[in-house]
Design a protein around this motif. Sequence first.
Motif, PDB file in Angstrom:
ATOM      1  N   GLU A  30      -4.157   1.416 -13.280  1.00 49.90           N
ATOM      2  CA  GLU A  30      -5.101   2.109 -12.398  1.00 49.90           C
ATOM      3  C   GLU A  30      -4.964   1.607 -10.966  1.00 49.90           C
ATOM      4  O   GLU A  30      -4.920   2.391 -10.018  1.00 49.90           O
ATOM      5  CB  GLU A  30      -6.526   1.899 -12.908  1.00 49.90           C
ATOM      6  CG  GLU A  30      -7.581   2.631 -12.089  1.00 49.90           C
ATOM      7  CD  GLU A  30      -9.006   2.319 -12.537  1.00 49.90           C
ATOM      8  OE1 GLU A  30      -9.928   2.858 -11.910  1.00 49.90           O
ATOM      9  OE2 GLU A  30      -9.199   1.549 -13.497  1.00 49.90           O
TER      10      GLU A  30
ATOM     11  N   ALA B 276      -1.566   2.782  -9.419  1.00 51.47           N
ATOM     12  CA  ALA B 276      -1.584   4.193  -9.017  1.00 51.47           C
ATOM     13  C   ALA B 276      -2.421   4.406  -7.758  1.00 51.47           C
ATOM     14  O   ALA B 276      -2.021   5.144  -6.853  1.00 51.47           O
ATOM     15  CB  ALA B 276      -2.119   5.046 -10.162  1.00 51.47           C
TER      16      ALA B 276
ATOM     17  N   ASP C  85      -8.429   4.131  -4.031  1.00 49.80           N
ATOM     18  CA  ASP C  85      -8.651   5.564  -4.246  1.00 49.80           C
ATOM     19  C   ASP C  85      -9.476   6.165  -3.118  1.00 49.80           C
ATOM     20  O   ASP C  85      -9.156   7.241  -2.594  1.00 49.80           O
ATOM     21  CB  ASP C  85      -9.360   5.803  -5.583  1.00 49.80           C
ATOM     22  CG  ASP C  85      -8.402   5.948  -6.753  1.00 49.80           C
ATOM     23  OD1 ASP C  85      -7.231   6.325  -6.536  1.00 49.80           O
ATOM     24  OD2 ASP C  85      -8.822   5.687  -7.889  1.00 49.80           O
TER      25      ASP C  85
ATOM     26  N   ARG D 284      -1.110   5.725  -4.035  1.00 50.10           N
ATOM     27  CA  ARG D 284      -1.654   6.887  -3.323  1.00 50.10           C
ATOM     28  C   ARG D 284      -2.051   6.518  -1.900  1.00 50.10           C
ATOM     29  O   ARG D 284      -1.760   7.247  -0.945  1.00 50.10           O
ATOM     30  CB  ARG D 284      -2.856   7.455  -4.080  1.00 50.10           C
ATOM     31  CG  ARG D 284      -2.498   8.270  -5.301  1.00 50.10           C
ATOM     32  CD  ARG D 284      -3.692   9.026  -5.877  1.00 50.10           C
ATOM     33  NE  ARG D 284      -4.706   8.132  -6.426  1.00 50.10           N
ATOM     34  CZ  ARG D 284      -4.683   7.634  -7.662  1.00 50.10           C
ATOM     35  NH1 ARG D 284      -3.678   7.925  -8.474  1.00 50.10           N
ATOM     36  NH2 ARG D 284      -5.651   6.847  -8.086  1.00 50.10           N
TER      37      ARG D 284
END
Length: 198
Positions: free
Chosen positions: A118, A121, A71, A125
């Motif tokens: 999680e 994803a 992230d 990204r």
Amino acid sequence: MTPDSPRRTYHHGDLRQAVLAAALDVIATEGPGALSLRDLARRAGVSHAAPAHHFKDRTGLLTAIAAQGYDLLAEALAGAPGLRERGVRYVRFAAAHPAHFQVMFQPDLYRDRADDAELLAAKARASAELRAGAATLAPGPSAARDAGIAAWSLAHGFSTLLLTHNLDDPLGGRDPGEVFRTLTGLLGSGQLPATEGE
């Protein structure tokens, strides 16, 4: 005990983040192999079973660290103008988040991405941001993919050498991101600097 003491008692709302922060400190100084949920609980000032409520086990903790790292990498790369700047941001991400970087690229440490939504994803990204930089470089998806692999290899290799202190002397205190930007410019122009004695 001071307010900044690592042994203060955490409330449920910030226990997860406290354990993650303690784990990142351990990884940065001793490596992922030194992680122990019991030790992290001691550092956070909670019962030895408390971290298991958030992470289940050591693998779950490392999976959370990898997801958080991807992230952060996606955020770092977002909006970068072109592949070279994405490479610079990749190097700067590695320098700023060495513990995340260590875990993210050792998939044997964490759960398979198909088992953790999680992580899946976050990784998607980050991959999309990496691919976006290469999309304009070469005609066709196959050529863009190969250009992306080459660029990623360069940025990742530089970052790995940086984090393992193999570039300490060559960099001589210079900003790693700026050095990477200069090197990629030289490679792109085909004009590498002469070595000593030439």
